[in-house]
Scaffold this motif. Structure first.
Motif, PDB file in Angstrom:
ATOM      1  N   VAL A  32       0.839  -1.196   0.000  1.00 54.18           N
ATOM      2  CA  VAL A  32       0.000   0.000   0.000  1.00 54.18           C
ATOM      3  C   VAL A  32       0.872   1.243   0.000  1.00 54.18           C
ATOM      4  O   VAL A  32       0.540   2.250  -0.625  1.00 54.18           O
ATOM      5  CB  VAL A  32      -0.955  -0.013   1.220  1.00 54.18           C
ATOM      6  N   ILE A  44      -0.372  -0.836  -6.165  1.00 48.57           N
ATOM      7  CA  ILE A  44      -1.569  -1.672  -6.209  1.00 48.57           C
ATOM      8  C   ILE A  44      -2.589  -1.045  -7.151  1.00 48.57           C
ATOM      9  O   ILE A  44      -2.917   0.133  -7.031  1.00 48.57           O
ATOM     10  CB  ILE A  44      -2.181  -1.834  -4.803  1.00 48.57           C
ATOM     11  N   GLU A  45      -3.089  -1.826  -8.072  1.00 50.23           N
ATOM     12  CA  GLU A  45      -4.158  -1.369  -8.962  1.00 50.23           C
ATOM     13  C   GLU A  45      -5.480  -1.696  -8.276  1.00 50.23           C
ATOM     14  O   GLU A  45      -5.966  -2.824  -8.316  1.00 50.23           O
ATOM     15  CB  GLU A  45      -4.047  -2.085 -10.316  1.00 50.23           C
ATOM     16  N   TRP A  46      -6.063  -0.709  -7.607  1.00 46.63           N
ATOM     17  CA  TRP A  46      -7.221  -0.927  -6.761  1.00 46.63           C
ATOM     18  C   TRP A  46      -8.454  -1.356  -7.553  1.00 46.63           C
ATOM     19  O   TRP A  46      -9.249  -2.166  -7.075  1.00 46.63           O
ATOM     20  CB  TRP A  46      -7.514   0.325  -5.935  1.00 46.63           C
ATOM     21  N   ASP A  47      -8.631  -0.823  -8.743  1.00 49.01           N
ATOM     22  CA  ASP A  47      -9.797  -1.206  -9.540  1.00 49.01           C
ATOM     23  C   ASP A  47      -9.750  -2.688  -9.888  1.00 49.01           C
ATOM     24  O   ASP A  47     -10.764  -3.384  -9.815  1.00 49.01           O
ATOM     25  CB  ASP A  47      -9.878  -0.363 -10.810  1.00 49.01           C
ATOM     26  N   TYR A 161      -2.834   7.562   0.399  1.00 49.36           N
ATOM     27  CA  TYR A 161      -3.513   6.279   0.412  1.00 49.36           C
ATOM     28  C   TYR A 161      -4.909   6.440  -0.194  1.00 49.36           C
ATOM     29  O   TYR A 161      -5.631   7.366   0.157  1.00 49.36           O
ATOM     30  CB  TYR A 161      -3.636   5.742   1.839  1.00 49.36           C
ATOM     31  N   ASP A 165     -10.984   3.419  -2.000  1.00 50.28           N
ATOM     32  CA  ASP A 165     -10.811   2.082  -2.574  1.00 50.28           C
ATOM     33  C   ASP A 165     -10.521   1.049  -1.495  1.00 50.28           C
ATOM     34  O   ASP A 165     -11.022  -0.077  -1.546  1.00 50.28           O
ATOM     35  CB  ASP A 165      -9.683   2.086  -3.603  1.00 50.28           C
ATOM     36  N   MET A 166      -9.710   1.441  -0.520  1.00 52.73           N
ATOM     37  CA  MET A 166      -9.402   0.512   0.563  1.00 52.73           C
ATOM     38  C   MET A 166     -10.655   0.202   1.376  1.00 52.73           C
ATOM     39  O   MET A 166     -10.863  -0.936   1.794  1.00 52.73           O
ATOM     40  CB  MET A 166      -8.303   1.091   1.456  1.00 52.73           C
ATOM     41  N   PHE A 169     -12.848  -2.181  -0.616  1.00 52.62           N
ATOM     42  CA  PHE A 169     -12.257  -3.514  -0.558  1.00 52.62           C
ATOM     43  C   PHE A 169     -12.564  -4.169   0.793  1.00 52.62           C
ATOM     44  O   PHE A 169     -12.951  -5.336   0.858  1.00 52.62           O
ATOM     45  CB  PHE A 169     -10.749  -3.412  -0.781  1.00 52.62           C
TER      46      PHE A 169
END
Length: 182
Positions: A32, A44-47, A161, A165-166, A169
């Motif tokens: 992260v 990190i590719e969050w999508d 950050y 998205d986090m 998730f």
């Protein structure tokens, strides 16, 4: 786990999955904070993570159910098949990579030998060998500021950050785990 600690197949499968999950969580916490090698954007590719996570969690739930209802010999047989296939594909890829790198090294030695023989005859030779043709060369520029004394001082950037998205998730994980208890 089965050989050293004398666990049965079902317990060792579940414990190995818990160990893998712990390692994945640790790697994610580390990643992260990391930036992409190009210096632009997060590592990190969050999508992509949000797209693949529900199917991974569903697969884990189905696997846990099948672990409960499948006999030990079937689990061991499937593990042997999967590990054998993984070993075969890894070995095949390693051998093809070794052959490719050996050809590149031989070509590099040949070009170096030709350039040294040209230099010995009195000619100036400039040789540039690119071992991996077409590979992009990373270029990272580091922003800097000038201080009053004229020295370069690197900028300190705080990590950003992607909290939205986090959070999404984490909510996905909570919903899937909660659905297992219903």
């Amino acid at each position: 786990l089965m050989v050293i600690l004398r666990f049965d197949v079902h317990a060792s499968t579940a414990l190995s999955q818990a160990c893998l999950a712990g390692g994945a969580i640790t790697a994610m916490i580390y990643s992260v904070q990391a930036k992409h090698p190009s210096g632009q954007g997060p590592l990190i590719e969050w999508d992509l993570l949000l797209i693949t996570s529900p199917s991974l969690l569903l697969g884990s739930l189905v696997g846990a159910f099948l672990n409960k209802v499948t006999p030990d010999i079937a689990i061991l047989g499937l593990l042997d098949v999967v590990l054998g296939y993984c070993t075969y594909t890894t070995l095949r890829k390693a051998l093809s990579t070794w052959a490719k790198e050996s050809k590149e090294m031989a070509r590099a030695r040949e070009v170096t030998a030709q350039s040294s023989s040209t230099a010995e005859r009195g000619g100036a030779a400039e040789v540039s060998v690119e071992l991996r043709s077409g590979a992009p060369q990373p270029s990272v520029s580091r922003p800097s500021t000038r201080t009053i004394s004229g020295e370069d001082k690197p900028r300190v950037q705080k990590p950003q950050y992607p909290l939205g998205d986090m959070g999404l998730f984490g909510a996905t994980w909570i919903l899937v785990v909660a659905s297992t208890f219903v």
